[in-house]
Enzyme design. Structure first.
Site, PDB file in Angstrom:
ATOM      1  N   CYS A 122      86.464  37.711  47.054  1.00  0.00           N
ATOM      2  CA  CYS A 122      87.541  36.638  47.699  1.00  0.00           C
ATOM      3  C   CYS A 122      88.339  37.642  48.817  1.00  0.00           C
ATOM      4  O   CYS A 122      88.525  37.033  49.794  1.00  0.00           O
ATOM      5  CB  CYS A 122      88.465  36.416  46.490  1.00  0.00           C
ATOM      6  SG  CYS A 122      89.724  35.257  47.182  1.00  0.00           S
ATOM      7  N   CYS A 123      88.524  38.665  48.860  1.00  0.00           N
ATOM      8  CA  CYS A 123      89.335  39.657  49.418  1.00  0.00           C
ATOM      9  C   CYS A 123      88.307  39.712  50.967  1.00  0.00           C
ATOM     10  O   CYS A 123      88.869  39.740  51.894  1.00  0.00           O
ATOM     11  CB  CYS A 123      89.885  41.131  49.071  1.00  0.00           C
ATOM     12  SG  CYS A 123      91.001  41.081  47.852  1.00  0.00           S
ATOM     13  N   CYS A 203      98.612  37.985  47.797  1.00  0.00           N
ATOM     14  CA  CYS A 203      98.172  36.555  47.561  1.00  0.00           C
ATOM     15  C   CYS A 203      98.860  36.154  46.309  1.00  0.00           C
ATOM     16  O   CYS A 203      98.822  36.740  45.177  1.00  0.00           O
ATOM     17  CB  CYS A 203      96.651  36.438  47.629  1.00  0.00           C
ATOM     18  SG  CYS A 203      95.950  36.787  49.093  1.00  0.00           S
ATOM     19  N   CYS A 206      96.922  36.751  42.895  1.00  0.00           N
ATOM     20  CA  CYS A 206      96.608  38.220  42.155  1.00  0.00           C
ATOM     21  C   CYS A 206      97.855  39.028  42.404  1.00  0.00           C
ATOM     22  O   CYS A 206      97.638  40.228  42.382  1.00  0.00           O
ATOM     23  CB  CYS A 206      95.477  38.719  43.198  1.00  0.00           C
ATOM     24  SG  CYS A 206      93.962  37.774  43.125  1.00  0.00           S
ATOM     25  N   CYS A 229      92.756  45.829  48.800  1.00  0.00           N
ATOM     26  CA  CYS A 229      91.758  44.747  49.152  1.00  0.00           C
ATOM     27  C   CYS A 229      90.815  44.937  50.137  1.00  0.00           C
ATOM     28  O   CYS A 229      89.712  44.301  49.995  1.00  0.00           O
ATOM     29  CB  CYS A 229      93.050  43.667  50.155  1.00  0.00           C
ATOM     30  SG  CYS A 229      93.531  44.401  51.751  1.00  0.00           S
TER      31      CYS A 229
END
Length: 241
Positions: A122-123, A203, A206, A229
C-alpha cells in the site's frame, strides 16, 4: 555560516561540507544552503505534527520554493485542512500535491483495502512510486527526519548522498522539546490531531494516538515491526520493507 556557493562535482564531498560546515542546531542555515547552493531542491512534507517548523524555515528563504505534499488518498481530513491553512499562513506559493497514479490504484488497490492485507504494498503505490516520479527533476530534497525518532533514523546526518541527489535533514539533531519551543517562539499553529494525542500523523487507517512516554512514532503501523513507509532511498533505490 552558510557555505560558499560552489559547484561540487562530488556529491559526497558536498554532503561532507554541509555536515562539517554547520553547527548541529543551525537548521535554518542548512535549509538556506540547500535551497540556494545545491541546484533545484524541494522540501518533501507530510504536513504532519512537526512539519510546520521546516515549512516555516523554507518560507523564510523562499516562499516560492517547491514543496511536495504526498496526498495518498487516505490522509486524515484534519491533515488536508491543515495543509491548506499552513500554506496560507506562511505564504507558500508552490505546494505541489503528489498523488498515486490512478492506474496503480485501479490495478492493485481498486477498493482501497490493500493496507489491511499488505501495508508495504500500500505504501509502495501510494507513497514510494508517486514520490519517485515527483522527485525526478530535482537535484536534492529536504526531509523532516530526526534522530529523536529512533530506529533507522538514530544516526542521521544533516546531509546524505542518495543516488545522484543530496538529501538534507536540517532537524536531524532536534528534540521534540526544541521543535515545540520553535513553534511557540514563532507563533505557529499545531496540527489539529496533536490535541488528541497524535505525536506523528500518517494515513488514517495506519495511524493511532500515542500514550504518555511512548516513542513519537509508536502510533505508526502499531502492532507491527514496520518503521518506515519506504519513501527514503538507499543508493537511488526505494527501501521497500
Amino acid at each position: 555560516m552558510p557555505l560558499e556557493a560552489v559547484a561540487y562535482p562530488d556529491l559526497h564531498d558536498a554532503a561532507r561540507r554541509v555536515n562539517e560546515g554547520f553547527e548541529k542546531m543551525d537548521a535554518q542555515g542548512v535549509v538556506e544552503a540547500a535551497l540556494t547552493e545545491h541546484g533545484h531542491v524541494a522540501l518533501v512534507s507530510s504536513f504532519g505534527t512537526e512539519s510546520i517548523v521546516l515549512l516555516d524555515m523554507v518560507s523564510r528563504v523562499n516562499q516560492a520554493a517547491p514543496v511536495l505534499f504526498l496526498e495518498t488518498g487516505m490522509l486524515f481530513p484534519e491533515t488536508l485542512d491543515y495543509q491548506k491553512d499552513v500554506a496560507l499562513i506562511l505564504g507558500l506559493t508552490n505546494v505541489q500535491i503528489v498523488r498515486p497514479a490512478p492506474e496503480d490504484l485501479a490495478a492493485k488497490d481498486r477498493f482501497g483495502r490493500l493496507h489491511m492485507a499488505n501495508t508495504d504494498a500500500c505504501c509502495d503505490i501510494r507513497k514510494v512510486l508517486p514520490l519517485e516520479r515527483a522527485i525526478t527533476p530535482f537535484d536534492g530534497w529536504i526531509t523532516g527526519r530526526k534522530r529523536s525518532h529512533g530506529g533507522q533514523r538514530a544516526q542521521l546526518d544533516l546531509a546524505e548522498v542518495e543516488g545522484h541527489r543530496i538529501k538534507f535533514n536540517p532537524l536531524a539533531h532536534w528534540s521534540g522539546a526544541e521543535l515545540r519551543q520553535y513553534m511557540k517562539d514563532h507563533g505557529l499553529p499545531n496540527h489539529p490531531l496533536t490535541a488528541k494525542g497524535f505525536q506523528s500523523v500518517g494515513c488514517a487507517p495506519c495511524t493511532s494516538a500515542t500514550k504518555p512516554g511512548e516513542d513519537p512514532r509508536a502510533g505508526r503501523w502499531r502492532g507491527s515491526d514496520k518503521e518506515e513507509c519506504g519513501i527514503h532511498f538507499i543508493d537511488g533505490k526505494a527501501v521497500r520493507q
